[in-house]
Design an enzyme around this catalytic site. Sequence first.
Site, mmCIF file in Angstrom:
data_model
loop_
_atom_site.group_PDB
_atom_site.id
_atom_site.type_symbol
_atom_site.label_atom_id
_atom_site.label_comp_id
_atom_site.label_asym_id
_atom_site.label_seq_id
_atom_site.Cartn_x
_atom_site.Cartn_y
_atom_site.Cartn_z
ATOM 1 N N LYS A 113 0.865 -1.181 0.000
ATOM 2 C CA LYS A 113 0.000 0.000 0.000
ATOM 3 C C LYS A 113 0.903 1.232 0.000
ATOM 4 C CE LYS A 113 -3.874 1.986 2.725
ATOM 5 N NZ LYS A 113 -4.680 1.816 3.955
ATOM 6 N N SER A 168 -9.685 1.877 3.113
ATOM 7 C CA SER A 168 -8.781 2.653 2.280
ATOM 8 C C SER A 168 -7.763 1.806 1.510
ATOM 9 C CB SER A 168 -8.013 3.651 3.155
ATOM 10 O OG SER A 168 -7.148 2.977 4.050
ATOM 11 N N SER A 171 -9.927 -0.546 7.222
ATOM 12 C CA SER A 171 -9.327 -0.331 5.908
ATOM 13 C C SER A 171 -8.646 -1.549 5.288
ATOM 14 C CB SER A 171 -8.317 0.819 5.969
ATOM 15 O OG SER A 171 -9.000 2.041 5.990
#
Lengths: 483, 492, 95
Positions: B81, B156, B180
Amino acid sequence: MSWEIVMGLEVHLQLATQSKIFSGSSTQFGASPNVQADAVDLGMPGMLPVLNEEAVRHAVTFGLGIGARIGQRSVFDRKNYFYPDLPKGYQVSQFFAPIVCEGIFEVPLENGSLYPIRITRAHLEEDAGKSVHDEFAHETGIDLNRAGTPLLEIVTEPDFRSAEQAVAYLKALHSLVTYLGISDGNMAEGSMRCDINISLRKQGSDELGTRTEIKNVNSFRFVERAIHSEYERQAEILERGGAITQETRLYDADQDTTRSMRSKEVANDYRYFPEPDLLPILIDEAYIDAVRQSLPELPTAKRERFLAEYGVSEYDASLLVPNHDMADYFESVARASGAAKLAANWILGDLSAALNRHELSITESPISAERLSGLVSRVEDGTLSSKLAKQVFDALWQGEGDADQIIAARGLKQVSDSSALEAMVTEVIANNPDQVAQYIAADEAKRKKLSGFFVGQIMKASQGQANPQMINQLLLEKLESQS
Amino acid sequence: MAENALLTAPVSKLKQLLGDGTVSSEELTKAYLAQIAAENASLNAVVTVCAEEALASAREADAQIARGTTRSLTGIPLLHKDIFCTEGVRTTCGSRMLESFVPAYDATVVTKMKAEGAVMLGKCNMDEFAMGSSNETSFFGPVKNPWNLSCVPGGSSGGSAAALASGMAPLVTGTDTGGSIRQPASLCGVTGLKPTYGRVSRLGIIAFASSLDQAGPMARTAEDCALALTAMSGIDPGDSTSADISVPDFHSALSTDVNGLRIGLPREYFNDDLDSRVRENVMAALAELERAGAILHDIDLPHSHYAIATYYVIAPAEASANLARYDGVRFGYRCDAPADLEDLYQRSRSEGFGEEVQRRILVGTYALSAGFYDAYFNKAQQVRRVITEDFQRAFEHVDVIAGPAAPGVAFPFGSKQQDPIAMYMEDIYTLAVNLAGLPGLSTPAGLIDGMPVGLQLIGKPFDEQTILNAAFRLQNDTDWHLACPDLASLSS
Amino acid sequence: MSVTPQDVEKVALLARLAISESDLPEVTERFSRVLNLVDELNTIDTESVTPMSNPHDMEQRLRPDIVTRDDNRKALMASAPAQEQGYFLVPKVID
């Protein structure tokens, strides 16, 4: 109308650590801009603080040094505001639960009495960086080398009623923290910076007036002058019925005035909240005991001891004690020479004068305590007259060996042999019949003055080596026998 | 082995293929890079590709395999990420603010994965500063859900989940502050694990809310998650909040034995508000575990209701301070020709941050400001304890708590963007786990109208093993986790 | 609790965010909706509950006082928007 000044002080003390409070960067003063600021100090994304154990130890040491209560569970908080020298947009400080809680600090005043100041709290926090305004024409340069230097902010109650008290407190505090070894106390490098909260009130009133805060005053002299100047300013406003605005002010030493800080105009709301990147500091009794065991003798105790053990005067003690290195130096000389009073005279006299002249600290003295004690011993045992001793002192300063070596090499030994001295006296009397006649004709008062002439001649002839007490004695006997 | 099968194989299978020489890490890496090249234009899951570096470390991995000096992830391709700082590789956090930020350091997670031999392919798109549940707040544009390109992947860590589901990598990392990892795992049909707070170092992870943030793996199987978690975990002297607690080998300790495992079903999760189709799927998964010997109990988490309010004070408050460092001075976006310092601050921040990030900064600033601290921030911290104590009481009677990972399946773009509250509700089943610092995972529990839905399993602090075992057993007995979007139809 | 546009402007200044006149009504409206959501906290009694700042009851670890970082200015300042002679630059600040 007569106004009473009421003040509280906040001192930001840089703690003596190798590395910063939350990072492994060096705290050394004077590096090129930003070379001692790592990713943590710069507030780079993803960086986290880890607490320096020495900073905690220094804070607890201070707390015990003033007999304050130690916060057994203290917590770091974030103090939020924007400023270019504050990299993260918040300063990590302690707001809700400080590491050092209430205590009393006894400040020695010049008259020898102790004036108690209530310490509200002392807490750990990180220093900010520096803004450099004069290096660039249209910009301000930001140097974050200082960012993250450990600070102990020491806050007092509004217990000060004069500039003299404030300065006495700061001097005593400076002395204490250098004794404790928790700060280098180097004021020129900003190791001790003072914020002064000042308000005025009518004499006899119990209510506090509106206060102003003078930020970042960094010398004892400026503290005194800033207070006087702010007193004048506030008194002038109050005298003509005006009101004091609560604000932050800056002392301008060049103008000898304080002025409002424009950068602080936007009302701050610091939004303190517990710093989630750090956990509570827990301090147990065992830790406190261990720190207490390691506390050195503190200035107040040392002063008492110097008076009792060495018989030095109150005045000499007040000059010897505040500087830890000076006190140690004195003690070494006093012990080795066995002549404490003489040691104090030499240290506070010739040595201090020479050090001042060369802008050296006692630790930088070219004359070690051992060598000075050699000199003091030779004065004490009568080998050296004070005049000869000054010559030896100068030679010691030049590094020409120890006192005995210098005495031998220069043949400076005081002549105390009575037959040799007697011959000198006889010669001088024989060579100066006019002065002898004057002496004989003179009255008691005049004779004293005239005898000085003969002593001077003899000292000159002996190149200063004649023992002055013995010369006096012999001269008197010879002249008396002439009359 | 067919290309397509490689792209959907779990790490455990790839390790086997690398070990027996069927495939090299270089071949694997090329296959995934090719998949990224082929599909990213439509999915937008990856923001930075490191092809050269990846191939170099793949060749190094192949050399290690040849020498027999392998580690747990040697030669396994991986996407991080874009919230994990990577030395020399742009790290954007999905924000214009960090559009061209190149860290001089690696996050501890990145260092650890590197040390275990993983091959970093690049960085995944994400909601800006991890604030969002749909990946619509990214400065680099929304990520598409590979199951349906008109739907969000969740957020997210939506880029990570979509990349994994679309065969761009067999293993991805994410972070989870309020759901997330688990919510996008649910919406993309993959397994995602949020470890216990403190299990994985936060050093080098761009902070959103420090007391809630936790990094974790997303993979095709619980087994792969166990492997990755072992690699990522452990005390870090650089993170004061990382736990000084030993890390078991989660992978070798995996067990299918769930006999007698007590699973608690909070009444507050399975109430009338729960979408009936989600309930059906979640209950079907739990029935599988029951069949395997687990015992289901109804339990109470009486203050669950307060999790949203509590979270939306604490997370924005911490974020308001964490994001104060983005001021245009030392790194990141700076506005053009600032008139003065105030102008520099205000324009850099309002031009550099997107709308959702600014909203949360405002809310957080407000909650901490003079006169509101007690009513909001302090109050929320008190309620946080009350919520945590609910879990502590529940765990006196059960070993695992189960519920949905998200209230529904992936939703169409734009459907919740105009209403912050509707979006916040996406995390209604996951937020409390972060508040209490517990481990939680989402494992696939079938499809609803062709879109995946996840079962959430919540464990006791530092007991990731038990929830991994339960998911491992479920994946042993069912094939929901094997469901893949139709990769062939993606680019068309 | 709902807020006024003036409240929002005050908070925005604290946070150093500029909100344009035209955006202000909508920002205020959405801000108020979030506040209404969190106002639910007022319905629970938390008298005598200790606030919780961190999920675990752990204490701060301490780091030995050792300098572990060398000068890395070049790499760390590589992303600086404006720098000269090793300083970060900002528009002239007047104290």
